[in-house]
Design an enzyme around this catalytic site. Structure first.
Site, PDB file in Angstrom:
ATOM      1  N   GLU A  74      14.834 -33.715   7.632  1.00 32.69           N
ATOM      2  CA  GLU A  74      13.853 -33.753   6.547  1.00 32.69           C
ATOM      3  C   GLU A  74      13.872 -35.140   5.895  1.00 32.69           C
ATOM      4  O   GLU A  74      14.900 -35.818   5.936  1.00 32.69           O
ATOM      5  CB  GLU A  74      14.259 -32.744   5.460  1.00 32.69           C
ATOM      6  CG  GLU A  74      14.383 -31.317   5.930  1.00 32.69           C
ATOM      7  CD  GLU A  74      13.081 -30.564   5.883  1.00 32.69           C
ATOM      8  OE1 GLU A  74      12.125 -31.047   5.262  1.00 32.69           O
ATOM      9  OE2 GLU A  74      13.014 -29.496   6.516  1.00 32.69           O
ATOM     10  N   ASP A 115      23.024 -26.002   3.672  1.00 33.43           N
ATOM     11  CA  ASP A 115      22.344 -25.025   4.535  1.00 33.43           C
ATOM     12  C   ASP A 115      23.376 -24.175   5.295  1.00 33.43           C
ATOM     13  O   ASP A 115      23.295 -22.938   5.311  1.00 33.43           O
ATOM     14  CB  ASP A 115      21.439 -25.802   5.513  1.00 33.43           C
ATOM     15  CG  ASP A 115      20.744 -24.907   6.516  1.00 33.43           C
ATOM     16  OD1 ASP A 115      19.722 -24.302   6.156  1.00 33.43           O
ATOM     17  OD2 ASP A 115      21.227 -24.815   7.664  1.00 33.43           O
ATOM     18  N   LYS A 143      24.452 -20.038   5.167  1.00 31.57           N
ATOM     19  CA  LYS A 143      24.470 -19.176   6.364  1.00 31.57           C
ATOM     20  C   LYS A 143      25.842 -18.540   6.574  1.00 31.57           C
ATOM     21  O   LYS A 143      25.934 -17.364   6.934  1.00 31.57           O
ATOM     22  CB  LYS A 143      24.042 -19.995   7.585  1.00 31.57           C
ATOM     23  CG  LYS A 143      22.558 -20.406   7.524  1.00 31.57           C
ATOM     24  CD  LYS A 143      22.225 -21.418   8.603  1.00 31.57           C
ATOM     25  CE  LYS A 143      20.757 -21.804   8.593  1.00 31.57           C
ATOM     26  NZ  LYS A 143      20.470 -22.976   9.446  1.00 31.57           N
ATOM     27  N   GLY A 164      13.018 -23.687  14.433  1.00 33.61           N
ATOM     28  CA  GLY A 164      11.739 -23.916  15.120  1.00 33.61           C
ATOM     29  C   GLY A 164      10.858 -22.684  15.027  1.00 33.61           C
ATOM     30  O   GLY A 164      11.356 -21.561  14.918  1.00 33.61           O
TER      31      GLY A 164
HETATM   32  P1  NAP Z   1       7.199 -24.386   4.876  1.00 31.26           P
HETATM   33  O1  NAP Z   1       6.565 -24.954   6.103  1.00 31.26           O
HETATM   34  O2  NAP Z   1       7.492 -25.299   3.735  1.00 31.26           O
HETATM   35  O3  NAP Z   1       6.209 -23.229   4.368  1.00 31.26           O
HETATM   36  C1  NAP Z   1       6.315 -22.643   3.126  1.00 31.26           C
HETATM   37  C2  NAP Z   1       5.057 -21.814   2.840  1.00 31.26           C
HETATM   38  O4  NAP Z   1       5.302 -21.089   1.654  1.00 31.26           O
HETATM   39  C3  NAP Z   1       3.781 -22.597   2.663  1.00 31.26           C
HETATM   40  O5  NAP Z   1       2.716 -21.929   3.276  1.00 31.26           O
HETATM   41  C4  NAP Z   1       3.581 -22.592   1.131  1.00 31.26           C
HETATM   42  O6  NAP Z   1       2.242 -22.533   0.716  1.00 31.26           O
HETATM   43  C5  NAP Z   1       4.211 -21.295   0.745  1.00 31.26           C
HETATM   44  N1  NAP Z   1       4.758 -21.359  -0.608  1.00 31.26           N
HETATM   45  C6  NAP Z   1       5.819 -22.077  -1.039  1.00 31.26           C
HETATM   46  N2  NAP Z   1       6.035 -21.859  -2.345  1.00 31.26           N
HETATM   47  C7  NAP Z   1       5.087 -20.993  -2.747  1.00 31.26           C
HETATM   48  C8  NAP Z   1       4.771 -20.381  -3.994  1.00 31.26           C
HETATM   49  N3  NAP Z   1       5.473 -20.653  -5.090  1.00 31.26           N
HETATM   50  N4  NAP Z   1       3.742 -19.527  -4.029  1.00 31.26           N
HETATM   51  C9  NAP Z   1       3.011 -19.264  -2.924  1.00 31.26           C
HETATM   52  N5  NAP Z   1       3.256 -19.802  -1.711  1.00 31.26           N
HETATM   53  C10 NAP Z   1       4.283 -20.663  -1.636  1.00 31.26           C
HETATM   54  O7  NAP Z   1       8.563 -23.641   5.216  1.00 31.26           O
HETATM   55  P2  NAP Z   1       9.073 -23.121   6.661  1.00 31.26           P
HETATM   56  O8  NAP Z   1       9.704 -24.227   7.423  1.00 31.26           O
HETATM   57  O9  NAP Z   1       7.982 -22.332   7.300  1.00 31.26           O
HETATM   58  O10 NAP Z   1      10.292 -22.158   6.230  1.00 31.26           O
HETATM   59  C11 NAP Z   1      10.050 -20.869   5.707  1.00 31.26           C
HETATM   60  C12 NAP Z   1      11.360 -20.099   5.590  1.00 31.26           C
HETATM   61  O11 NAP Z   1      11.944 -19.934   6.876  1.00 31.26           O
HETATM   62  C13 NAP Z   1      12.441 -20.790   4.751  1.00 31.26           C
HETATM   63  O12 NAP Z   1      13.174 -19.831   4.035  1.00 31.26           O
HETATM   64  C14 NAP Z   1      13.332 -21.457   5.796  1.00 31.26           C
HETATM   65  O13 NAP Z   1      14.647 -21.657   5.352  1.00 31.26           O
HETATM   66  C15 NAP Z   1      13.301 -20.381   6.875  1.00 31.26           C
HETATM   67  N6  NAP Z   1      13.630 -20.862   8.201  1.00 31.26           N
HETATM   68  C16 NAP Z   1      12.988 -21.938   8.701  1.00 31.26           C
HETATM   69  C17 NAP Z   1      13.306 -22.391   9.970  1.00 31.26           C
HETATM   70  C18 NAP Z   1      12.613 -23.582  10.555  1.00 31.26           C
HETATM   71  O14 NAP Z   1      12.873 -23.915  11.708  1.00 31.26           O
HETATM   72  N7  NAP Z   1      11.692 -24.225   9.807  1.00 31.26           N
HETATM   73  C19 NAP Z   1      14.294 -21.719  10.724  1.00 31.26           C
HETATM   74  C20 NAP Z   1      14.937 -20.593  10.183  1.00 31.26           C
HETATM   75  C21 NAP Z   1      14.587 -20.176   8.914  1.00 31.26           C
HETATM   76  P3  NAP Z   1       1.186 -23.739   0.863  1.00 31.26           P
HETATM   77  O15 NAP Z   1       0.886 -23.774   2.322  1.00 31.26           O
HETATM   78  O16 NAP Z   1       0.029 -23.358   0.044  1.00 31.26           O
HETATM   79  O17 NAP Z   1       1.916 -24.962   0.371  1.00 31.26           O
HETATM   80  N1  HSE Z   2      17.484 -26.898   8.530  1.00 30.00           N
HETATM   81  C1  HSE Z   2      18.012 -25.900   9.410  1.00 30.00           C
HETATM   82  C2  HSE Z   2      18.804 -26.555  10.535  1.00 30.00           C
HETATM   83  C3  HSE Z   2      16.924 -25.049  10.065  1.00 30.00           C
HETATM   84  O1  HSE Z   2      18.784 -27.788  10.689  1.00 30.00           O
HETATM   85  O2  HSE Z   2      19.470 -25.825  11.256  1.00 30.00           O
HETATM   86  C4  HSE Z   2      16.558 -23.834   9.268  1.00 30.00           C
HETATM   87  O3  HSE Z   2      17.634 -22.930   9.146  1.00 30.00           O
END
Ligand code: NAP
Ligand code: HSE
Length: 430
Positions: free
Chosen positions: A190, A201, A205, A302
């Site tokens: 990030e 993080d 976990k 992912g």
């Molecule tokens: P992201 O791309 O930042 O998406 C977040 C979404 O939530 C966006 O659509 C945003 O809306 C919405 N949002 C955030 N705050 C809000 C609020 N206050 N009210 C309404 N909507 C809100 O996040 P992500 O990467 O998809 O991750 C989502 C979750 O999955 C997290 O808990 C993360 O830890 C978990 N996760 C992610 C991964 C990964 O690989 N990325 C892996 C495992 C777990 P807008 O579109 O309108 O901004």
């Molecule tokens: N930021 C995390 C990682 C992905 O690098 O493993 C979401 O859990």
């Protein structure tokens, strides 16, 4: 009885939009597996004027109340991330009698026990397979397949960003700063990498895994935590000479009814299975009294892998809804003492820069000996650059010692005139 299972999504971001796409593409298959079609109902966003693929404008809302009031929504999928308002929305959904699926490790680590109780009190389920290890099945195996075991140890690589960075540092012989910049350019890290590189993080976990593995409630702040930002190319090269690699290891142990839990860069012997888990992959190794040692390995993040876990939870709940199966009661978590780092027992790697003079090593060895710490090996690396001319780096490994004994000896070593700097002190595994 409704003729669909209604799902509302909070957050169609990186993961949420992949969930929307997979639900549409797999609709026939999912309907066959559940016995009833799944229907996407409301989608909560911050900005409802932005079009979202696969979502009709009339499904979008910025008000959680629209989701809570929707009688057709039986499952709420929370994919917003962050602690608040996600935690409040999950709680409100459960209290409204809706099942919840989340990938939010921060909320589950900080409030999982309370939320699971609320779910049980309201006759609904809260599932969170995607919160640890992305696409790797680990929560469900701990909750079901390994239930007969007393799990005594969890050893895991559960942060893909830092595993990618440490692997690249090992393969390229490069320093932390250069690899972080490369990881950010490639989108693995990030723009603000703190949560990953400083181990927050992974500490969320491993706290979640402690709840399941040991049935104890560990707060993320109780996890002994050290990130990878202080790891240098030299540490990695020295580890290599010791037959080891450095990984950001999350460890939890149940010892005499107390929990020892940490996230630390750790030297792992190259022969260990976890030493071979490279790049963005994650792995979780569990030890149970009946099963012995089992290892789960796979993509830890992912959209595809995370959607796999999110939808597995959704389908599991949907099958229960169709079969009218009542949720199982919550198993109350125990509170046990979490040991401070002074009480952790480990073998250690120590890197100490000293003046290259007679007697220095003997004085260091005496301080360790006085603290009852036994040296396992010593390698001296003479300085090759001008800035550190006249000094040498000592790389010592020591047998199992307590954190307190080691810190006591290191305080004395730091005070020695002939010691320029005590560098990294890292635990060793395997
Ligand atoms: P992201 O791309 O930042 O998406 C977040 C979404 O939530 C966006 O659509 C945003 O809306 C919405 N949002 C955030 N705050 C809000 C609020 N206050 N009210 C309404 N909507 C809100 O996040 P992500 O990467 O998809 O991750 C989502 C979750 O999955 C997290 O808990 C993360 O830890 C978990 N996760 C992610 C991964 C990964 O690989 N990325 C892996 C495992 C777990 P807008 O579109 O309108 O901004
Ligand atoms: N930021 C995390 C990682 C992905 O690098 O493993 C979401 O859990």
């Amino acid at each position: 009885m409704t003729d669909t299972v209604g799902i509302s999504l909070l957050g169609p971001g990186n993961i949420g939009s992949a969930v929307v796409g997979a639900l549409a593409r797999g609709s026939d298959r999912y309907a066959a597996r559940v016995g009833r079609p799944l229907e996407l109902r409301r989608v909560l966003v911050r900005d409802a004027s932005k079009p979202r693929d696969g979502v009709r404008a009339d499904q979008l809302t910025t008000r959680i109340e629209d989701v809570l009031a929707d009688a057709g929504t039986q499952i709420v999928v929370e994919l917003m991330g962050g602690e608040e308002p996600a935690r409040t929305y999950i709680e409100q959904s459960l209290r409204a009698g809706k099942h919840v699926v989340t990938a939010n490790k921060e909320v589950i680590a900080k409030a999982g026990a309370a939320l699971l109780q609320i779910a049980a009190d309201h006759g609904v389920r809260l599932l969170y397979e995607a919160s640890v290890g992305g696409g790797i099945p680990v929560i469900a195996p701990l909750s079901r397949d390994l239930l007969a075991n007393e799990v005594t140890a969890v050893t895991a690589i559960i942060n893909g960003t830092t595993n990618y960075m440490l692997t690249a540092m090992t393969q390229q012989g490069a320093d932390y700063g250069a690899i972080l910049a490369e990881a950010q350019r490639l989108g693995y890290a990030e723009p603000d990498p703190t949560a990953d590189v400083e181990g927050f993080d992974a500490s969320y976990k491993i706290a979640v895994l402690c709840g399941l593995a040991f049935n104890v409630d560990v707060a993320p702040g109780e996890v002994t935590r050290q990130g990878i930002s202080g790891i240098t190319a030299r540490d990695i090269a020295y580890a290599g000479q010791l037959g080891s690699v450095i990984k950001l290891l999350a460890r939890a142990r149940l010892v005499d009814g107390e929990v020892e839990v940490s996230v630390q860069p750790t030297l792992i012997g190259r022969g260990e299975p976890l030493a071979k888990v490279d790049g963005v992959l994650n792995a979780v190794q569990l030890e149970g009294d009946l099963v012995g040692r089992v290892l789960f390995e796979g993509p830890g993040a992912g959209p595809g892998p995370t959607t796999s876990s999110v939808l597995a939870d959704v389908l599991d709940i949907a099958q229960d809804i169709v079969a009218e199966r009542a949720p199982r009661p919550a198993v109350p978590r125990r509170r046990v003492r979490v040991r401070p780092p002074e009480e952790h027992m480990a073998r250690y790697y120590l890197r100490i820069r000293v003046l290259d003079q007679p007697g220095v090593l003997a004085r260091i060895a005496k301080s360790l000996g006085d603290a009852q710490i036994s040296i396992a090996s010593v390698i001296q690396f003479d300085s090759e650059d001008q800035a550190t001319e006249g000094t040498a780096e000592l790389v010592l490994t020591v047998h199992r010692a307590s954190g307190a004994a080691l810190q006591g000896a290191l305080a004395e070593i730091r005070r020695m005139d002939s010691v320029v700097e005590v560098g990294n002190v890292l635990p060793m595994e395997g």
